[in-house]
Every structure is written in structure tokens, then in C-alpha cells.
Design an enzyme around this catalytic site. Structure first.
Site, PDB file in Angstrom:
ATOM      1  N   GLY A 103       0.844  -1.185   0.000  1.00  0.00           N
ATOM      2  CA  GLY A 103       0.000   0.000   0.000  1.00  0.00           C
ATOM      3  C   GLY A 103       0.877   1.232   0.000  1.00  0.00           C
ATOM      4  N   SER A 104       0.249   2.398   0.110  1.00  0.00           N
ATOM      5  CA  SER A 104       1.039   3.614   0.090  1.00  0.00           C
ATOM      6  C   SER A 104       1.852   3.752   1.374  1.00  0.00           C
ATOM      7  CB  SER A 104       0.118   4.820  -0.082  1.00  0.00           C
ATOM      8  OG  SER A 104      -0.929   4.762   0.858  1.00  0.00           O
ATOM      9  N   TYR A 105       1.381   3.101   2.442  1.00  0.00           N
ATOM     10  CA  TYR A 105       2.048   3.257   3.729  1.00  0.00           C
ATOM     11  C   TYR A 105       3.057   2.159   4.009  1.00  0.00           C
ATOM     12  CZ  TYR A 105      -1.175   6.951   5.127  1.00  0.00           C
ATOM     13  OH  TYR A 105      -1.866   8.115   5.203  1.00  0.00           O
ATOM     14  N   GLY A 106       3.075   1.107   3.229  1.00  0.00           N
ATOM     15  CA  GLY A 106       4.024   0.046   3.497  1.00  0.00           C
ATOM     16  C   GLY A 106       3.564  -1.289   2.977  1.00  0.00           C
ATOM     17  N   LYS A 123       0.363  -5.353   8.378  1.00  0.00           N
ATOM     18  CA  LYS A 123       0.705  -4.128   7.667  1.00  0.00           C
ATOM     19  C   LYS A 123       1.955  -3.602   8.353  1.00  0.00           C
ATOM     20  CE  LYS A 123      -2.374  -0.451   5.977  1.00  0.00           C
ATOM     21  NZ  LYS A 123      -3.621   0.239   6.297  1.00  0.00           N
ATOM     22  N   ASP A 221     -14.305   7.012   2.215  1.00  0.00           N
ATOM     23  CA  ASP A 221     -13.487   6.522   1.097  1.00  0.00           C
ATOM     24  C   ASP A 221     -13.912   5.114   0.696  1.00  0.00           C
ATOM     25  OD1 ASP A 221     -11.616   6.731  -0.865  1.00  0.00           O
ATOM     26  OD2 ASP A 221      -9.895   6.287   0.413  1.00  0.00           O
TER      27      ASP A 221
END
Lengths: 452, 336
Positions: A103-106, A123, A221
Site C-alpha cells: 500500500g502507500s504506507y508500506g 501491515k 473513502d
């Protein structure tokens, strides 16, 4: 919390500690003797076929070095890979498995709870990466706080949290999911589901959404990419990064900030209204989601965000002719421009498309295979087998070397076997000529190099 | 017509045979033993029509439709439930399976069985009284919860006088029955959000007078479960009006303050989650404010030492700190 973190592996290369999981390290004769760094990076590239996570690093490299300087022509059978033992890694009581997605965070990896023997996903968030994202750390903290409060069959469950302060890493342990609705859509030729399947997901989405709203949470979202699926086919609403909780004593659900994905935003946000009713935002995005998974299109499109918002703001869209009643009516009700006139959850629940199970018109879309594995076998198992059953001397001396050609060969077979599985009805003849090679799975861990 | 074996009985025949057998079982005459056998046999036949067996697929839709129609016309569902205690162990389970399957039946958007039961609400009330009979309580429970999934049926049950019997059922001494009754009770109060919110608003006094008794129950499990459910009900956004009303009543506040001091830590913890709503209320009515003011110092002192070992629970500690600050800063309304 530090005590929870322990590493079974004796020696950890800095790269590995960085999370760039070197499931296999490959190197080849071309680079031997040359700069160590390039060696590592290019080697990663040559293993792309299995481990796609490093593609970005490679791209960076391309810009920096003129690669042709390093290339000599070498026949593929001169390049030799050596198989490396998989190293078992423990984080707390969890055994690490392979990468599931990014994902964008990891990264997201599979894990096994060694006490409960339960499959989990983790995650992995790196503080370094988070700081680069505006409000990154703040949003993550808020999301975690929120997730801790929530418990529902159709909302992702945060099972555990671990921190490693030395490595500046955060591990969020979640329920194990096979993928998102978006991934499933992407695996189909026309990016949509048969109605009975879409219906099943939509029912669960509404259940989860009703729960979130009852907990005063506005998700903001909702989209196929944020709806995960478990192996049992349960839908889990995820990514509450931009969600907002309204105050316990707030008279209504007025919100001021909208920050979800543009294509799923309602006209009131596209038009930049100062305040708008929050719950209806989720209804709209659920409407766009339903539109998307039943037609394969988006109700509003635009070359850029301005065009897109302009088109949403007008609220003009059309529903493909193939969509008949009552679904057409439901979509129209959910994509109503004025929030006051838009359906609420109760109206959706009582809608005839909702209450009626559509007949099964075409085949159910199955989960796409993960790296060639149709059955989504537990990726932790090979690590455990290697750790407990493999004799280290054995594996070091036996035939653990592969040539480039063999690798390509097995890759090709792998692809063929996937195609074969996809059309398993007709493929029995085609696939009878060869067996699914075992070697291509064991090839996964290919470490240091040997010259032939 | 098959060449060998008995000819296949149609739905009408089976339903008729079953009805006769149940009637005969009800009378309890000499032929009771034979009747028991017939009941079991015909129930299995019906069950196999609906679910199929290891060798046979379920019957075609047309046969199932006929069967359902026969069941409605003969009023057999009610008869079966009324005589459930007379049917043998396996038979009871078969009744529940047949009932639940027929209930889920859909024609297009319609659920014919749900419509049928709406006109025959006696079925629901008979099922509810099932909790009074140990041998059938759990069978009735599974059927009731299946009914509660349908808003129309849940509404009939909620708005009936019989609903208040649940306050008794959840406290019976047999643990499995009490828990089963509680899960049905909870399902009825939480499943259909708007229906439940309306019901609680309209019947506020009656429901919460009864509820008070659960909170004061002698039974630890009842006290703890009902307190937890109360917290969930009040914090559900759909029940906003009910919540505002509940936290305006000083008696409720006193009850929660007493529960904070209960012997059981679990009950203390659940009580905390209801108590916090009273304190967080930005528009506290005077009687509530008075109580809090009168106990201001004691409350602060109490909360500071309340569950200090929950250091890991960040949210709890945040909330606790917030409450302490709120209570410390309480001031009487000027002019009083």
C-alpha cells in the site's frame, strides 16, 4: 514491546532488516567483482518474476547508471543461481510469511499466529516512509484508535499491534484477506461481476456501513479498492485513514472535510460545499461502487480531477442500457445529486433489488491466484518446514544450483500451468504432458552466487 | 410411477399424513406410539424435499411451492410448534429445520412465509412461550432468531406484550436457555436499527422500567450482559433520542455510580462506559449536575484510582483522563 521482537535468524543483512525481504538473493557472473551495490540491485531485477516488490528501486537505478557499461553477453546457462534456505522470522508470536501486497504506507505480508495457529495479515509501517506523507503519522494513529473500537463481521479487525522502536517499524496485525474487490475486478475481462455476486458483496457492504454509521463513523473513502475479501468470501471494509467520527452529542452528521478518492466523491464535495451531511457521502460512494462492480464503468469520468469534479458537480450521468430495473432505480436513488433526496440505508435495505436474490446468470468470479498459487496456500508453511525439517548440510551440498535457462523454463511452465488451471475443463490434455515442476517453487529462495 | 418400491408421495399427501399424525399425538390416545413414528417419518420426508439427501437433490421449485402452499393451508406450522414438546428429539430438530427453510423462501422480492406468519402471529407468540418449556426452548430459539431477521416479524414481536416476558426468560436458572433467550432479546433490540430506535422511543418508560430490573438482577451474568447491551444501545447513533433521555434521569446516573463500585471488575468497566456519557453530555440537566457536583471530589479521587492497571488500554486512559478533567471543572449553574 521490544522484548516481543525477536529474530530467529542469526545474521540479518541490513537490506533484509530494512524490510526488503530477500526471499532469494541472486547474483550472477556478469557482475562478480564489480561494485557490490549494483550487484545487489540488478540481481533483484533478475528475480522480478517472483518478487515484484523491488521494481521501484530498479527504476531509480536505471536513471543513475548507464547499465550498458556493465553488460557483457553471457549465455543463460552460464549463469548459475544457488538456492538459499528460507529464514524463519518471528515478530512477537507471529511467524512471517510472504508479501501479499503493497500500500502507500508500506508492505502487507502474511503471518501465522504461532499460538492460535490463525492466518493473519500484517501491515508493516515504517516511520521513515510515514513522515514523507503529509499527515501520515497522524492519520495512522487516528486510524488505529478508530479500528480498536470497531468490531463487526464486515469491518476489518485489528487483531494486534507491535512496535519495534529500533527499526522504527510498526506492525498492525489484521484478519487475513485474499485481496480487494478491485483486485478481483481487475482479474475479469470486463471489470465487473455477475449480478448475483455483486449483490452478495453489496449486502455485506451495507451491513458494514450500517455498523460504522451506528458507531458514528463516516468512512468517506468507500470504493472497491477498500473492500477486502476473506477466503470465505466475507467482505471487510478497510482503510479508515480519512474516516471521521462525529461527536457523541452532535445534533446531526454535518462534516466539513472530504478527502476520499475523487471518482467516488459526491457532488456536494466536488462542488466544494463548506459543509455537508456526512452519512450521505458514504451512500454516494457505495452507489458509485455498485455502479462500478455491476457495469465495469464509472458513472463520472474526466481527464483530470477538475474535469472529473465538474462532471460530478453537474450530477449528469447515464446508466448503461443493459442495467434493468430494479437495479437502475437503486443506482438512481443512491446517486441522487441532492443529499437530502439521496437514499438512506433504510431505503436501500428495503429496495427490491436489495431484498431479491438475483438468479445466478454467469459463473462466479474466483479469486485471482497469488503469484501463481490459485489456492492461496499459506506462505508461512515453507519457512516452517525449512526451519524444522531441512537438514542444513543437506541443502548446502545437494543440487541447489539452477541455470538461468532452468529458471526461465520453470517460469514458463508456471505460467502455462496457470493458464491451464484457468480453463481446467479443457486443459487436461494440454497439461498431461508434464508435471507442475516442484523446483520452481523451491527456486524461490536463491541467494549468493557461484561461478560456473 | 417407479417400478419398484413405494410410489412417491406428493407434498399434499405428506402434509395431510403429518397433520393427522400430529393430531393423534395431541390427543394422546392409544395409537400415540404409532403417531410418534408417523410424525418422525413424515417430517423426514418433508425435510428431504427441502434439503435433499446424500443421494437425492432437493425437490424442484414447483414441488417446494406446493409443499409451502399445503403447509400454509393446513396451518400445520402452528400445529407443529404447539405440539413440539410431544415430538421426539430428532423430530424437534427437523421441525426447526423445515420451519427455517420455508421461512427463507422467496418468490421474486416477496417472502411468502413471512407474509403468512404476519397474518398468523400466533406462531410467533407460541414460539416465544417456548422459552418456558425446557425441552423445546432451544429449538424455539433458533426459529425465533430466524424470524427476527425479518423486520415485519421483529416488529410484531417487539410491539407485543409478550416481548416483556423476555425480561424473565433471560434470567431463568438454566444457563443455556437464559443465554439463548438473551441472544434473541438482543437480536430483537439491535437488528433493525430504525425499527428498534422507534420502538425504544415510543415505549421508553415501559422498556426501561423492565430493563432496570435486569441491571439490578441477583444473577451476575444477567447484570453484566444487560449492562453491556445498555451501553451498546445508548452509544448507537440510531438511538440518539433514547440516549439523551436516558442520561437526563438522575436515577440512572445513581445506578451507574453504584455499579462503578460493584465487586466485579467487569461490571465496573461496563458501567464506566455508560457513566462517561452522563459526564460528557454538554447539556447536563440540573439534577444530573447536582449529583455530580455533590460527589465532585469523591468522584475525582475514585476515578484517579479506577482500574489503574489498564495502562495498555490507551483509549480507556484517554477517556478516564477526560472524565476527571470534566468533573474537576464542573461549576454550579450561576443563579442557583
Amino acid at each position: 514491546m521490544d522484548n516481543n521482537m525477536c529474530n530467529i535468524t542469526k545474521s540479518f543483512e541490513s537490506e533484509e532488516a530494512d524490510g526488503t525481504d530477500q526471499e532469494k538473493e541472486i547474483s550472477n557472473v556478469i557482475f562478480s567483482g564489480k561494485d557490490e551495490l549494483e550487484l545487489g540491485e540488478s540481481a533483484e531485477n533478475s528475480e522480478l518474476w517472483i518478487n515484484q516488490e523491488n521494481s521501484v528501486d530498479f527504476d531509480d537505478d536505471l536513471e543513475n547508471i548507464n547499465i550498458t557499461n556493465f553488460f557483457h553477453r553471457v549465455d543463460s546457462d552460464q549463469i548459475i543461481y544457488q538456492k538459499k534456505k528460507r529464514k524463519l522470522k518471528l515478530v512477537g508470536k507471529y511467524v512471517m510469511g510472504d508479501l501479499l501486497g503493497e500500500g502507500s504506507y508500506g508492505k502487507v505480508k502474511e503471518m501465522l499466529d504461532s499460538e492460535m495457529l490463525c492466518r493473519r495479515a500484517v501491515k508493516i509501517l515504517k516511520q521513515k516512509k510515514l513522515r514523507r506523507i503529509p499527515n501520515g503519522e497522524q492519520n495512522v494513529q487516528r486510524e488505529i484508535k478508530l479500528l480498536r473500537k470497531l468490531k463487526h463481521k464486515n469491518v476489518i479487525n485489528l487483531v494486534d499491534e507491535l512496535y519495534n522502536h529500533d527499526k522504527q517499524k510498526m506492525y498492525l496485525i489484521m484478519e487475513f484477506c485474499v485481496g480487494s474487490l478491485q483486485g478481483l475486478l481487475d482479474s475479469t475481462p470486463d471489470k465487473k461481476f455477475p449480478h448475483h455476486q455483486a449483490h452478495g458483496y453489496f449486502l455485506q457492504l451495507i451491513d458494514g456501513l450500517e455498523y460504522l454509521h451506528s458507531m458514528r463513523v463516516i468512512h468517506k473513502d468507500i470504493k472497491p479498492g477498500n473492500l477486502l475479501l476473506t477466503l470465505e468470501g466475507d467482505l471487510k471494509i478497510t482503510d479508515l485513514g480519512v474516516a471521521e467520527t462525529i461527536d457523541l452529542f452532535a445534533k446531526d452528521d454535518t462534516c466539513y472535510i472530504g478527502q476520499g478518492s475523487p471518482a467516488f466523491q459526491p457532488p456536494e464535495i466536488a462542488n466544494g460545499l463548506e459543509s455537508f451531511p456526512g452519512f450521505k457521502v458514504d451512500i454516494w460512494s457505495s452507489g458509485v461502487t455498485l455502479y462500478n462492480i455491476t457495469t465495469g464503468f464509472y458513472p463520472f469520468e474526466g481527464d483530470n480531477i477538475y474535469r472529473l469534479f465538474e462532471s460530478i458537480g453537474k450530477g449528469d450521468y447515464s446508466i448503461p442500457d443493459e442495467i434493468g430495473e430494479p437495479l437502475r432505480n437503486l443506482l438512481t436513488g443512491m446517486l441522487e445529486k441532492e443529499p437530502q433526496n439521496r437514499f438512506n440505508l433504510q431505503q436501500i435495505r428495503q429496495h427490491s433489488w436489495f431484498t431479491r436474490r438475483p438468479s445466478i446468470s454467469s459463473a462466479h468470479v474466483p479469486f485471482p491466484p497469488l503469484k501463481g498459487d490459485t489456492w492461496h496456500n499459506m506462505t508461512v508453511l515453507p519457512y516452517l518446514i525449512d526451519h524444522y525439517y531441512d537438514d542444513p548440510c543437506d541443502s548446502a551440498n545437494e543440487a541447489q544450483y539452477f541455470t538461468e535457462r532452468e529458471l526461465n523454463e520453470s517460469e514458463r511452465r508456471n505460467v502455462e500451468s496457470d493458464n491451464g488451471n484457468a480453463q481446467s475443463n479443457q486443459s487436461s490434455k494440454r497439461s498431461s504432458g508434464w508435471k507442475k515442476p516442484i523446483s520452481c517453487i523451491s527456486v524461490r529462495s536463491l541467494p549468493g552466487c557461484k561461478q560456473s | 410411477m417407479p417400478l419398484f418400491g413405494k410410489s412417491q408421495k406428493g407434498p399434499a399427501d405428506v402434509v395431510k399424513a403429518l397433520k393427522e399424525a400430529v393430531n393423534s399425538l395431541e390427543k394422546g390416545d392409544k395409537k400415540a406410539e404409532k403417531a410418534q413414528e408417523d410424525v418422525s417419518k413424515n417430517l423426514v420426508l418433508i425435510k428431504n424435499m427441502l434439503y435433499g439427501t446424500s443421494d437425492a437433490e432437493p425437490q424442484a421449485d414447483i414441488i417446494v411451492a406446493q409443499l409451502a402452499q399445503e403447509l400454509y393451508n393446513s396451518n400445520l406450522l402452528l400445529l407443529l410448534i404447539q405440539n413440539l414438546n410431544r415430538i421426539d428429539f430428532e423430530g424437534k430438530k427437523d421441525v426447526a429445520q423445515v420451519f427455517n427453510n420455508i421461512l427463507r423462501r422467496q418468490i421474486g422480492t416477496r417472502s411468502p412465509t413471512v407474509e403468512y406468519i404476519c397474518t398468523k402471529s400466533e406462531i410467533l407468540f407460541t414460539l416465544m412461550t417456548g422459552y418456558e418449556h425446557q425441552e423445546i426452548a432451544l429449538n424455539c430459539g433458533t426459529m425465533l432468531r430466524e424470524c427476527a431477521r425479518y423486520e415485519a416479524l421483529a416488529k410484531i414481536m417487539l410491539y407485543s406484550d409478550d416481548f416483556y416476558n423476555f425480561f424473565r426468560y433471560v434470567e431463568v436458572s438454566t444457563f443455556d436457555i437464559a443465554s439463548d433467550a438473551f441472544s434473541t432479546f438482543k437480536e430483537l433490540l439491535t437488528r433493525h436499527k430504525l425499527l428498534c430506535a422507534d420502538f425504544l422511543e415510543m415505549n421508553y418508560d415501559k422498556v426501561f422500567t423492565h430493563y432496570q430490573r435486569l441491571l439490578n438482577s441477583e444473577n451476575y451474568v444477567t447484570r453484566r450482559q444487560s449492562l453491556k447491551l445498555l451501553g451498546e444501545l445508548l452509544l448507537d447513533r440510531h438511538n440518539f433520542t433514547v440516549m439523551t433521555r436516558y442520561i437526563s434521569n438522575p436515577d440512572n446516573l445513581k445506578l451507574m455510580m453504584n455499579m462503578l463500585k460493584e465487586r466485579s471488575r467487569n461490571i465496573q468497566f461496563e458501567a464506566f462506559h455508560v457513566f462517561k456519557v452522563f459526564v460528557a453530555n454538554p447539556n447536563k440537566p440540573k439534577p444530573i449536575l447536582d449529583i455530580l457536583l455533590r460527589n465532585q471530589e469523591k468522584l475525582v479521587e475514585f476515578l484517579v484510582r479506577f482500574h489503574t492497571d489498564r495502562a495498555e488500554d490507551e483509549q480507556f486512559n484517554d477517556e478516564k483522563a477526560y472524565l476527571i478533567r470534566q468533573i474537576r471543572e464542573l461549576k454550579p449553574i450561576p443563579g442557583h
